[in-house]
Design a protein around this motif. Sequence first.
Motif, PDB file in Angstrom:
ATOM      1  N   UNK A 244     -12.474   7.818 -17.817  1.00 39.27           N
ATOM      2  CA  UNK A 244     -11.962   6.487 -17.192  1.00 39.27           C
ATOM      3  C   UNK A 244     -12.743   6.577 -16.124  1.00 39.27           C
ATOM      4  N   UNK A 245     -13.196   5.284 -15.488  1.00 41.57           N
ATOM      5  CA  UNK A 245     -13.869   5.127 -14.000  1.00 41.57           C
ATOM      6  C   UNK A 245     -12.828   4.458 -13.057  1.00 41.57           C
ATOM      7  N   UNK A 246     -11.954   3.742 -13.868  1.00 41.65           N
ATOM      8  CA  UNK A 246     -11.028   3.046 -12.870  1.00 41.65           C
ATOM      9  C   UNK A 246      -9.464   2.999 -13.450  1.00 41.65           C
ATOM     10  N   UNK A 247      -8.512   2.853 -12.241  1.00 41.31           N
ATOM     11  CA  UNK A 247      -7.135   2.851 -12.731  1.00 41.31           C
ATOM     12  C   UNK A 247      -6.424   1.266 -11.897  1.00 41.31           C
ATOM     13  N   UNK A 248      -5.443   1.203 -12.288  1.00 41.22           N
ATOM     14  CA  UNK A 248      -4.870  -0.054 -11.655  1.00 41.22           C
ATOM     15  C   UNK A 248      -3.284   0.441 -11.273  1.00 41.22           C
ATOM     16  N   UNK A 249      -3.028  -0.227  -9.954  1.00 47.23           N
ATOM     17  CA  UNK A 249      -1.526   0.059  -9.777  1.00 47.23           C
ATOM     18  C   UNK A 249      -0.624  -1.008 -10.231  1.00 47.23           C
ATOM     19  N   UNK A 250       0.446  -0.558 -10.499  1.00 47.11           N
ATOM     20  CA  UNK A 250       1.490  -1.395 -11.072  1.00 47.11           C
ATOM     21  C   UNK A 250       2.831  -1.056 -10.422  1.00 47.11           C
ATOM     22  N   UNK A 251       3.136  -1.765  -9.674  1.00 48.66           N
ATOM     23  CA  UNK A 251       4.451  -1.612  -8.991  1.00 48.66           C
ATOM     24  C   UNK A 251       5.751  -2.402  -9.661  1.00 48.66           C
TER      25      UNK A 251
ATOM     26  N   UNK B 135       5.364  11.309  -7.914  1.00 43.67           N
ATOM     27  CA  UNK B 135       3.630  12.025  -7.876  1.00 43.67           C
ATOM     28  C   UNK B 135       3.269  12.769  -9.125  1.00 43.67           C
ATOM     29  N   UNK B 136       3.981  13.609  -9.658  1.00 41.35           N
ATOM     30  CA  UNK B 136       3.749  14.167 -11.022  1.00 41.35           C
ATOM     31  C   UNK B 136       3.173  13.111 -11.907  1.00 41.35           C
ATOM     32  N   UNK B 137       4.131  11.993 -12.274  1.00 35.16           N
ATOM     33  CA  UNK B 137       3.834  11.202 -13.059  1.00 35.16           C
ATOM     34  C   UNK B 137       2.373  10.718 -12.760  1.00 35.16           C
ATOM     35  N   UNK B 138       1.906  10.473 -11.617  1.00 34.18           N
ATOM     36  CA  UNK B 138       0.816   9.799 -11.344  1.00 34.18           C
ATOM     37  C   UNK B 138      -0.198  10.791 -11.660  1.00 34.18           C
TER      38      UNK B 138
ATOM     39  N   UNK C 188       4.874  -2.171   1.066  1.00 29.88           N
ATOM     40  CA  UNK C 188       3.684  -1.789   0.581  1.00 29.88           C
ATOM     41  C   UNK C 188       3.147  -1.677  -0.860  1.00 29.88           C
ATOM     42  N   UNK C 189       4.177  -1.544  -1.758  1.00 27.25           N
ATOM     43  CA  UNK C 189       4.049  -1.486  -3.047  1.00 27.25           C
ATOM     44  C   UNK C 189       3.520  -2.933  -3.682  1.00 27.25           C
ATOM     45  N   UNK C 190       4.243  -3.970  -2.964  1.00 29.80           N
ATOM     46  CA  UNK C 190       4.006  -5.145  -3.488  1.00 29.80           C
ATOM     47  C   UNK C 190       2.264  -5.452  -2.821  1.00 29.80           C
TER      48      UNK C 190
ATOM     49  N   UNK D 206     -11.707   5.836  -9.949  1.00 32.48           N
ATOM     50  CA  UNK D 206     -11.201   7.195 -10.162  1.00 32.48           C
ATOM     51  C   UNK D 206     -11.612   8.089  -8.703  1.00 32.48           C
ATOM     52  N   UNK D 207     -12.895   8.126  -8.388  1.00 33.80           N
ATOM     53  CA  UNK D 207     -13.415   8.829  -7.443  1.00 33.80           C
ATOM     54  C   UNK D 207     -12.455   8.493  -6.055  1.00 33.80           C
ATOM     55  N   UNK D 208     -11.671   7.431  -5.807  1.00 39.30           N
ATOM     56  CA  UNK D 208     -11.131   7.341  -4.799  1.00 39.30           C
ATOM     57  C   UNK D 208      -9.627   7.559  -4.995  1.00 39.30           C
ATOM     58  N   UNK D 209      -9.132   8.287  -6.057  1.00 38.97           N
ATOM     59  CA  UNK D 209      -7.687   8.735  -6.123  1.00 38.97           C
ATOM     60  C   UNK D 209      -7.438   9.487  -4.982  1.00 38.97           C
ATOM     61  N   UNK D 210      -6.222   9.386  -4.231  1.00 37.52           N
ATOM     62  CA  UNK D 210      -5.400  10.012  -3.445  1.00 37.52           C
ATOM     63  C   UNK D 210      -3.893   9.746  -3.227  1.00 37.52           C
ATOM     64  N   UNK D 211      -3.074  10.435  -3.813  1.00 32.80           N
ATOM     65  CA  UNK D 211      -1.625   9.920  -4.033  1.00 32.80           C
ATOM     66  C   UNK D 211      -1.226   9.813  -2.430  1.00 32.80           C
ATOM     67  N   UNK D 212      -0.242   8.650  -2.228  1.00 33.12           N
ATOM     68  CA  UNK D 212       0.172   8.278  -0.941  1.00 33.12           C
ATOM     69  C   UNK D 212      -0.875   7.548  -0.187  1.00 33.12           C
ATOM     70  N   UNK D 213      -2.146   7.109  -0.752  1.00 33.28           N
ATOM     71  CA  UNK D 213      -3.077   6.231  -0.164  1.00 33.28           C
ATOM     72  C   UNK D 213      -3.454   5.245  -1.099  1.00 33.28           C
ATOM     73  N   UNK D 214      -4.175   5.792  -2.451  1.00 33.65           N
ATOM     74  CA  UNK D 214      -4.614   4.828  -3.084  1.00 33.65           C
ATOM     75  C   UNK D 214      -4.172   4.870  -4.475  1.00 33.65           C
TER      76      UNK D 214
END
Length: 374
Positions: free
Chosen positions: A256-263, A241-244, A272-274, A283-291
Motif C-alpha cells: 500500500x502507498x496510502x491509508x485513510x483515517x476513519x473516526x 495503538x496495536x490495532x493501528x 481532533x478525531x473529527x 504510508x511513509x508519513x505514518x506516525x501514531x499520535x500524529x498522523x
Amino acid sequence: MVSHEYWLKRAMLQDKMMRTKEDEVLRRISDQLTVLESDIIKEIQAFYARYAMDHGMTQAEAAKLLTSEELDVFNRVTLAEYRQLSLNPDTPEALLDALSIRHRFSRKEALLEEIRQRTGKAYLGDGGITDQAKRGMADGYISTAAQTGRDLAKAGVLSIKGVVKLNDELIARRMASEWSGTEFSKRIWTHGEEHFKAIKETMDKALTGGWGLDKTVKEVAKRTEVSQHNAERLVRTEMTAYNTLANYDMYKALGAKTYKIEAILDSRTSAICRSQNNKVYSMGDFAPGKTAPPFHVRCRSKIIPTTEQEQLDYYSSQGEVLPEPQGDNGATSVPGNTDPGKSGKNKEYTLDEVLQMYHDKEQQLRTKYGLSRR
C-alpha cells in the motif's frame, strides 16, 4: 471496485472485536487489583490490631522499631517474595533495591515494605497485571492483522506477503514498541509505582491524623478505584495503538502507498478525531499520535485502506504522480495478487488458499503466545 463502505463496515467489525478484547483484559486486571486491595487491607487491619491505641494509630506507635521476633518473621516472608520478583526480568532494579532486606525497620516501614512487595507482585508477578495486559495487546495485534489480511484477500488482494510478514519477530518488535515514547510494560509498571505511592500517602495521612481503621480502609479503597480508572484508560488507548499498528503492517506488507483515517462519529467524538476523519496519508508519513490513531487517550479512530480514486486524489493534491501499480488488482490501493515462487515465476493463489494461510498463521501465533485458539 471495493468501496469505502466496504472498508467502513470492516472497520466497525474490527472495533467491536477490539472492544470485546479490551473488556476481557480489563476484567482480568480488575480482578488482580481487587485481590491486591484485599491483601493490602488485610495488612493494614493486622497492623492496627497489633499496634493501634484506643482512638486510632499514632505516629509514635508506628515509628517504633520491630522487635527481634517481628523482624525475623518479616524477613522470612519478604525474602521469599523478593526472590520471586528478582527472577522476573521486567522487575525494575529500583524496585529490587527498595525491597532489599534491612536490619532495622520501624512498624510503619515494615507495613509499607510489605505493601510495596505485594504491589510489585500484583503488577509484575507471573500472571499479574503486566502479563495480562501484554497478552491482551498480543491478542489484539494478532487478531487484527490476520483479519485485515483476510479482508484484503476478499477484496481481491490474493498475496501471501502479509502471511509471511505476520511472524513472531514482528510481534516481538511491536510488543517492544515505544510509539508513545515508552515501552508498554514500563508504562504499566509506572502505574504500579503510582499505586504504591498513593497508598503510602494515604498511610502517612492516616498516621499523622490519627485515623481509625475504618477511615483508613475506606481511603485505601478509593485509591484502588483510581488505579482501576488509570488501567482502563491505558488499556483502551494501547489497544487502539496495536490495532493501528497491525493494520499498517499488513497494508505495508502488501504494498500500500496510502491509508485513510476513519473516526467513529458520535456524541463522544473528540475535536481532533473529527478534524482527522477522512484524511488520507502516505504510508511513509505514518506516525501514531500524529498522523494515525490513537490521537488521544481512549481514542477509537481507525485506519482503513484507500480506494483507487482516493489514492489518485491524494497524489494529485500533493502534485505527485501515482506510482505504477505492482499487480493487477484494482480493488483498492493495496496492490498485488501474485507472489514469486521458488522458480522466480509468479505463483497465483486462490482466495481459499490465502484465507487458509492466514487462519493457520493466526492459530500458530495464538498458540505460541498462550492465547485461546479461534
